[in-house]
Design a protein around this motif. Structure first.
Motif, PDB file in Angstrom:
ATOM      1  N   TRP A  74      34.845  45.548  44.052  1.00  0.00           N
ATOM      2  CA  TRP A  74      35.854  45.208  43.041  1.00  0.00           C
ATOM      3  C   TRP A  74      37.020  46.178  43.122  1.00  0.00           C
ATOM      4  O   TRP A  74      38.182  45.788  43.091  1.00  0.00           O
ATOM      5  N   MET A 124      31.867  41.388  46.969  1.00  0.00           N
ATOM      6  CA  MET A 124      31.501  40.933  45.629  1.00  0.00           C
ATOM      7  C   MET A 124      30.542  39.746  45.696  1.00  0.00           C
ATOM      8  O   MET A 124      29.558  39.676  44.951  1.00  0.00           O
ATOM      9  N   ILE A 125      30.805  38.836  46.615  1.00  0.00           N
ATOM     10  CA  ILE A 125      29.954  37.646  46.716  1.00  0.00           C
ATOM     11  C   ILE A 125      28.544  38.041  47.177  1.00  0.00           C
ATOM     12  O   ILE A 125      27.538  37.603  46.621  1.00  0.00           O
ATOM     13  N   TYR A 127      29.035  45.760  44.064  1.00  0.00           N
ATOM     14  CA  TYR A 127      30.046  44.941  43.397  1.00  0.00           C
ATOM     15  C   TYR A 127      31.190  45.818  42.900  1.00  0.00           C
ATOM     16  O   TYR A 127      32.365  45.506  43.110  1.00  0.00           O
ATOM     17  N   ALA A 149      35.471  36.191  40.943  1.00  0.00           N
ATOM     18  CA  ALA A 149      35.657  35.925  42.369  1.00  0.00           C
ATOM     19  C   ALA A 149      36.456  34.644  42.574  1.00  0.00           C
ATOM     20  O   ALA A 149      37.204  34.509  43.543  1.00  0.00           O
ATOM     21  N   SER A 170      36.441  40.542  48.352  1.00  0.00           N
ATOM     22  CA  SER A 170      35.657  39.390  47.900  1.00  0.00           C
ATOM     23  C   SER A 170      34.304  39.228  48.603  1.00  0.00           C
ATOM     24  O   SER A 170      33.302  38.994  47.936  1.00  0.00           O
ATOM     25  N   LYS A 190      40.016  35.304  39.692  1.00  0.00           N
ATOM     26  CA  LYS A 190      40.666  36.604  39.787  1.00  0.00           C
ATOM     27  C   LYS A 190      41.379  37.016  38.500  1.00  0.00           C
ATOM     28  O   LYS A 190      42.417  37.685  38.544  1.00  0.00           O
ATOM     29  N   ASP A 221      39.010  45.228  45.808  1.00  0.00           N
ATOM     30  CA  ASP A 221      39.337  43.813  45.736  1.00  0.00           C
ATOM     31  C   ASP A 221      38.850  43.098  47.000  1.00  0.00           C
ATOM     32  O   ASP A 221      39.557  42.357  47.647  1.00  0.00           O
TER      33      ASP A 221
END
Lengths: 204, 866, 293
Positions: free
Chosen positions: C56, C64-65, C52, C119, C61, C122, C59
């Protein structure tokens, strides 16, 4: 408020395992669970060899790591120093078993009959329920708090054939346990861990 | 009985909440217990604080007895076999039958046997049922057969020790006076570690003794539970304890000059003059043995009050021959065992032997006195205790003699601090004067035990031509002869005038606890009909034809302390007399019945009630008005009621005992330390063994098996002789296998108790076979490996190796009697639950001590990975 | 009438310790409670949180998901499945004052909530909160294990640091090929960070084992298990060689930024198995201090 504690005189201990059985029958602990057990250590080599027996159980630490690590609050310390588990709150994460330096805790994955495959005996049917065991929780010695609350000694103390176990108030300098610890050089197990156990041993 | 609060049980308002006083029978200690019963279920067994036999503290076995009560594998209904073929592992195909059918069958078989020859009925008893021995005895007398045997009496009993205890102390066994002892020397004995008599009280005795400063030295090939807690462990080569004792006697007598001359003169035959032929020099007129009075250099009868100073040493001319005092004979004999020679046999260094002798002799404080209750008594705070381990060998009697003389020589016998006979003298309950027994003077001034209703070993023991299956007649020094497997397998050879027809089993498991397993099985098969009162369908019950569900000790009545072997439980370390009741703590479950009730029913059916009740009256010495009327039927509880009233008066009847549990009163000094109050002598020179030998030799001349009967050990003084294992020279048979006892099992009878099994698992030495770590590694064996132990005789057992530094490099040790195989004992019969030592034994007279019928329990074995 | 039962139960399935070694008569027992499910939970937690943070920073996504999914579903699921009384899981929140489990579970909750919100919306603040919580998730298992003196090998200040570094290293290792696969772009910076983390982890492992070996008898016994005993082959092969040294070589030999995507996937796989193996080895070597040694 007293601080209840125990003294075990290793000179008087016969390693007869009567405390183990007394505990089992007092609390109907399920198979493989020993709130009280005896561990033997052998040292040296033949013929200069020594084997000592160490009766072990919950040390009811003044600063119990199990209580601290317990996320649910199921493990608690009473005002008189008894550390016990509330089976209705324990979620069975076993962090306390990892945290206990004395391996005093047992996970009750399931309550199996002592005569496996033959059902619970009449004693077990009553005993497991009466002691409130809950599958999936952790269990350990509670210093026989029901007996203590009724003014009796813990079962292992009351039954010890060698009279090696003593029970009393560690905070009272005049009590028998305090006197024994003082006069006979009582020691705790793993004092370096800073848990300050309430169970003391007298040297063999 | 006042109800105590049930603190830990959450039921609201229990209908019933009782604490019932009773007596344990998980082993032969018979501790006083309290059973807690709530709404019909036994939920706790504790020690009874009011009963000195336990003093409120019991061992793991008694505490776990609830699991024996409720074990689902117990026999609950009468069964009969439907498969006529008998054998190890052959399923009898049990079928449930009614009690009526079972008793009809038994009655018919027993009646037929009685008509043929009543002696054809053989009864098996268990050492755990000692408080029914007199009842069983009465039943056997009524049947007309005294063919009895005791499961395990040969290998597991201390037959040599029992003989010495009777001869020297007038009691069935001995205990050290822990209250005063300062130096405890134990040879192959587990006192103070949860084994031996009065297991829990001995633990307390040793514990408190140690706390007081008593030094404990244990001689044992194994760092046994007793050795573990001792101050010193002296590892010894198995089977050589007698040699060590002889060397110590040599050090005491010949090197250090440490012996209690006053005691030897007044309480032993040490001063009796011995002729060159080994017999007493006797007074020509009275026939009394003579002593040499050094004060006027004359011979006088031993009991002549004019003897001022009887000589213990020297050599004196009597009627033309030179005679020596018995003590001089002993001194000369032990001279043959200098420590240097003993070192080669025992593996213990001469320096250690000398040190032990010095320590022991110093500890005895010869000459000192102690005042108890105003009585000045000799104070000898040194005790030697030995049992099965030390003397469970071929030459049991000789070993026992040597070990017993250690205490006799320093005078540490039946006096404070020393070795005490377990209750030779009881002056009775103050209100009634009963039970009363005390040792009596016998021939040549020697002690004869006063034990009631028994025929104890003594100077009066006489051999006869054998008619019993035990061949007891040829071994009158044995308290429990065990010739049965020989005679059963070969009745023609042993010339018995009958053949066994009925086997009446009241307990025990002889297939696993006597000798070579296959031979025992074959012997049991020879008996056409076997009825077995059983708790379990164990390995021996597999040979029964009818199985009757017996009541466990928690479901039955018995009187503890009265009848045969009264000193068994209420032993010398307890300074109170204690007579108590065993009563059901719950009604027998299912269709279980206590065998005494069933035997009374059988007595009716067999028309032997009159004979049985008369025998019972005699066995228990019941007095009017309480003697039983043989003309009418009595229940077992009525018989108990009469017995109790006859001994303790009408107020102390069954109801009184049911409520109070136990009757106690203090032991007097004159009882505990009776020897100082009675003018009785015991032998340090066993002169009459020579007569015994001559008599046995004469009897055996006509016997076809005369070559088997060895009387070589019937000699007046001890020696050390190697047992057969020591003669085994094949190099691969390099270890001695031996067995020992642990605190959480009783022989083989408790292995199916789930709690005890669980507890035993905490210590790997209980279920494992203990072998010296270095020895094991040299054989490529690691801890936990499966190994075979193969006997020099051919049998073998499999087990898990437990490596330890605490065992002699030449030994491999097995705890108790594990290694069960009955499919009806699911816990006991799992693989890896110990091993059955008897698998390594051999049915052979070479392996039996003929004099006391002790079986040799050290066998040379080879050990290899399975 | 009666049934014959073949065999009773196996011995002590629920006792706390398992004998792992014996030295001079003392039997050393290792913890036997925290095994597969705890390994899954602890590893995925750290690994997911690491992924993550790396995502992050980029950036990124999908990363992160995936990370949120791993922490919420796999870690959370493994934890709940492990509990003796799963229905009581909510009780774990009750003792943040003293219990690292409570703290960890709360961190997890904050991480998943803030991470999911970030997510979606933002908002930078949410991102920082999520990252902070992710650091806690990475480190708390180390603090939990180091908390008690019962297992001296774990009772070591380097353990949380090590777990933090390991989590970051394994998360970053996955983020590199994942990002490239999705975006087609490469981030040399991340590769440099990964090499630094790999070297750092190797150094901390060495320091940790060295320190533990010289701290106490039971810790020495544990290190012995790891470097000489039963666990040694796994430790040297999976952890050290395949999990650390080979990825370093894969990154450095072609030169920074020159690693192929396939090689990058392969390096990530090696790092992940190394991180799992190390967690497993440390759990297995949880040797208790024997009473009265």
């Amino acid at each position: 408020m007293p601080r209840l504690g125990m003294v075990i005189d290793l000179k008087k201990c016969a390693a007869c395992y009567a405390c183990v059985a007394a505990c089992k029958t007092e609390h109907a602990t399920p198979p493989g669970v020993f709130w009280c057990r005896v561990v033997k250590h052998e040292s040296g080599s033949f013929p200069a060899v020594r084997r000592i027996a160490l009766p072990l159980g919950c040390m009811h630490c003044a600063d119990p790591p199990c209580e601290k690590t317990c996320p649910t609050g199921a493990t608690r310390k009473r005002g008189d120093g008894i550390v016990h588990v509330n089976y209705d709150e324990c979620m069975g994460c076993r962090a306390c078993m990892i945290a206990c330096p004395y391996e005093a805790r047992y996970f009750l994955a399931e309550i199996r009959p002592y005569y496996d495959g033959q059902g619970l005996t009449e004693y077990e049917r009553i005993g497991y329920a009466a002691n409130g065991y809950v599958e999936g929780t952790v269990t350990k010695c509670n210093f026989c708090m029901e007996r203590v609350d009724a003014g009796k000694e813990p079962a292992c103390v009351a039954n010890c054939p060698g009279r090696a176990r003593y029970f009393g108030d560690l905070d009272d300098p005049a009590s028998e346990v305090s006197r024994l610890i003082r006069d006979k050089r009582g020691f705790q197990l793993h004092p370096e861990f800073g848990t300050n156990p309430s169970v003391y041993y007298l040297p063999a | 009985m006042p109800a105590l609060p049930v603190a830990n049980y959450k039921q609201d308002f229990p209908r019933e909440d009782l604490w019932i006083p009773s007596a344990c029978s998980m082993c032969y200690s018979n501790c006083g217990i309290l059973a807690h019963r709530v709404n019909g279920t036994v939920i706790k067994i504790e020690g009874n604080p009011a009963n000195p036999v336990s003093a409120g503290r019991i061992c793991s076995k008694g505490l776990s007895s609830i699991m024996t009560l409720y074990d689902p594998n117990r026999v609950n209904y009468p069964l009969k076999r439907t498969n006529p073929e008998k054998g190890i592992g052959v399923d009898p195909k049990w079928q449930r039958i009614t009690w009526d059918e079972a008793l009809d069958t038994v009655t018919a078989k027993v009646r037929a046997a009685m008509e043929k020859d009543p002696r054809s009925i053989l009864t098996l008893v268990s050492a755990m049922d000692v408080w029914s021995f007199s009842f069983q005895g009465a039943f056997c007398v009524a049947l007309g057969s005294t063919n009895l045997w005791d499961s395990g009496g040969g290998p597991h009993c201390g037959n040599g020790e029992h003989a010495m205890a009777y001869i020297l102390h007038g009691a069935i066994h001995t205990q050290v006076d822990y209250e005063h002892c300062n130096y405890l020397l134990m040879f192959g004995c587990g006192s103070g570690a949860g084994a031996y008599y009065n297991a829990t009280l001995a633990i307390r005795g040793v514990s408190e003794g140690k706390a007081r400063g008593m030094r404990v030295v244990v001689v044992d090939p194994l760092l046994s539970p007793a050795a573990e807690r001792a101050d010193e462990w002296v590892p010894i080569r198995p089977g050589t304890d007698g040699c060590l004792a002889l060397a110590m006697l040599h050090c005491l007598i010949n090197e250090n000059g440490v012996y209690d001359a006053a005691h030897l003169r007044s309480h032993t035959n040490a001063a009796y003059l011995i002729r060159p032929d080994g017999r007493y020099a006797r007074h020509p007129g009275t026939g009394k043995p003579l002593v040499w009075d050094a004060s006027d250099a004359k011979t006088k009868p031993h009991d002549d009050p004019g003897v001022a100073q009887a000589a213990l040493l020297g050599s004196y001319e009597v009627a033309g021959t030179y005679c020596t005092p018995a003590f001089q004979c002993l001194a000369d004999r032990v001279k043959q065992y200098p420590p240097e020679a003993a070192e080669k046999v025992t593996g213990i260094s001469a320096a250690t032997i000398r040190r032990l002798a010095r320590e022991y002799g110093d500890a005895a404080r010869i000459g000192s006195t102690i005042t108890i209750d105003g009585q000045a008594l000799p104070y000898r705070p040194a005790g030697v205790l030995y049992f099965k381990g030390a003397q469970g060998h071929k030459h049991a009697l000789l070993t026992a003699m040597a070990l017993s003389l250690l205490t006799e020589v320093v005078g540490a016998v039946d006096t404070p601090g020393g070795l005490l006979g377990s209750n030779p003298r009881c002056l009775g309950f103050p209100e009634t004067g009963r039970p009363f027994q005390e040792p009596k003077p016998g021939p040549d001034g020697l002690l004869v035990p006063g034990e009631m209703a028994a025929a104890p070993v003594s100077v009066l023991s006489e051999p006869r031509k054998p008619e019993s299956l035990a061949l007891h007649e040829l071994a009158p020094l044995s308290i429990m002869a065990t010739g049965h497997p020989f005679t059963l397998l070969n009745p023609e050879k042993y010339q018995l005038p009958y053949k066994p027809e009925v086997h009446f089993v009241t307990g025990g498991n002889p297939v696993m606890t006597l000798t070579e397993v296959s031979a025992m099985a074959a012997a049991l098969k020879t008996i056409p009909f076997t009825v077995s009162f059983s708790l379990y369908l164990d390995e021996s019950t597999e040979f029964a034809d009818i199985v009757l569900p017996d009541a466990s000790f928690l479901e039955r009545y018995e009187v503890c302390g009265l009848g045969m072997w009264g000193g068994y439980a209420n032993s010398a370390i307890i300074k109170q007399w204690s007579y108590y009741l065993r009563q059901p703590v719950c009604a027998p479950l299912h269709e279980r019945k206590f065998r005494n009730d069933v035997m009374l029913e059988l007595a009716e059916r067999l028309d032997i009630r009159e004979a049985m009740l008369s025998a019972f009256n005699a066995m228990y010495q019941l007095r009017e008005p309480y003697a039983l009327d043989p003309g009418r039927r009595h229940t077992w509880t009525e018989m108990i009621d009469a017995t109790l009233k006859s001994y303790f008066g009408p107020d102390h009847d069954l109801e009184w005992f049911k409520e109070h549990g136990v009757l106690t009163w203090p032991k007097k000094v004159e009882e505990s330390y009776w020897k100082n109050f009675m003018h009785l002598k015991v032998p340090i020179y066993f002169e009459w063994f020579l007569d015994l030998k001559d008599k046995v030799e004469r009897i055996k001349e006509d016997l076809p098996y005369r070559d088997e009967v060895s009387t070589a050990d019937l000699q007046p003084l001890p020696d050390w002789r190697p047992c057969p294992g020591h003669a085994e020279k094949r190099p691969e048979f390099d270890l001695f296998a031996f067995y020992y006892r642990v605190p959480m099992q009783t022989f083989g009878s408790t292995y199916n108790n789930a709690w005890l099994d669980d507890i035993s698992g905490l210590d790997p030495s209980i279920h494992g076979l203990t072998i010296n770590a270095k020895t094991a590694r040299s054989k490529g064996i690691r801890d936990g490996d499966w190994i075979w132990v193969e006997s020099m005789y051919g049998g073998r057992v499999k087990g898990k190796a437990h490596l330890s530094q605490g065992i002699h490099p030449e030994g491999i040790a097995m705890a108790n009697n594990g290694g069960h195989w009955s499919r009806y004992l699911p816990i006991a019969s799992r693989q890896g639950k110990g091993a059955c030592f008897e698998q390594l034994m051999k049915l052979d007279w070479e392996c039996v001590d003929w004099t006391v019928h002790n079986w040799d329990l050290c066998v040379k074995v080879k050990v290899y990975k399975a | 009438m009666r049934t014959a039962i073949a065999g009773g139960f196996e011995k002590t399935p629920i006792s706390p310790g398992r004998v792992v070694s014996e030295r001079a008569g003392t039997r050393f027992e290792a913890q036997s409670q925290w095994r597969f499910l705890i390994l899954v939970a602890f590893f995925t937690g750290g690994f997911g949180a690491g992924l993550y943070i790396a995502s992050w920073a980029l950036d990124f996504s999908p990363g992160m998901i995936l990370a949120l999914f791993m922490v919420a579903v796999i870690k959370g699921g493994a934890h709940i499945a492990y509990l003796g009384r799963p229905e009581r899981f909510w009780r774990a929140l009750k003792r943040p004052r003293t219990s690292w489990i409570s703290r960890g579970i709360i961190s997890m909750g904050v991480f998943v909530t803030a991470g999911a919100l970030y997510a979606t919306f933002k908002a930078p603040a949410l991102g920082w909160i999520a990252v902070g919580a992710a650091v806690m998730v990475m480190a708390y298992t180390g603090y939990l294990m180091a908390f008690s003196p019962s297992i001296p090998f774990w009772n070591n200040a380097l353990l949380p640091v090590l777990f933090l570094a390991y989590s970051a290293e394994s998360g970053t290792a996955l983020a590199i090929p994942l990002y490239t696969a999705f975006s087609g772009a490469r981030v040399e910076m991340l590769e440099i960070v990964e090499v630094i983390l790999l070297v750092l982890v190797t150094l901390i492992i060495f320091s940790y084992l060295y320190g533990a070996y010289h701290s106490s008898v039971p810790a020495r016994e544990a290190v012995d298990l790891l470097v000489r005993g039963r666990l040694a082959p796994g430790f040297f092969l999976s952890v050290l060689l395949l999990g650390l040294l080979l990825p370093i070589a894969l990154e450095l030999l072609p030169g920074i930024g020159a690693i192929s995507l396939n090689a990058s996937w392969f390096a990530a796989l090696l790092c992940i198995q190394g991180a799992i193996s190390f967690r497993w080895a440390v759990l297995r070597a949880g040797v208790y201090a024997p009473a009265g040694y």
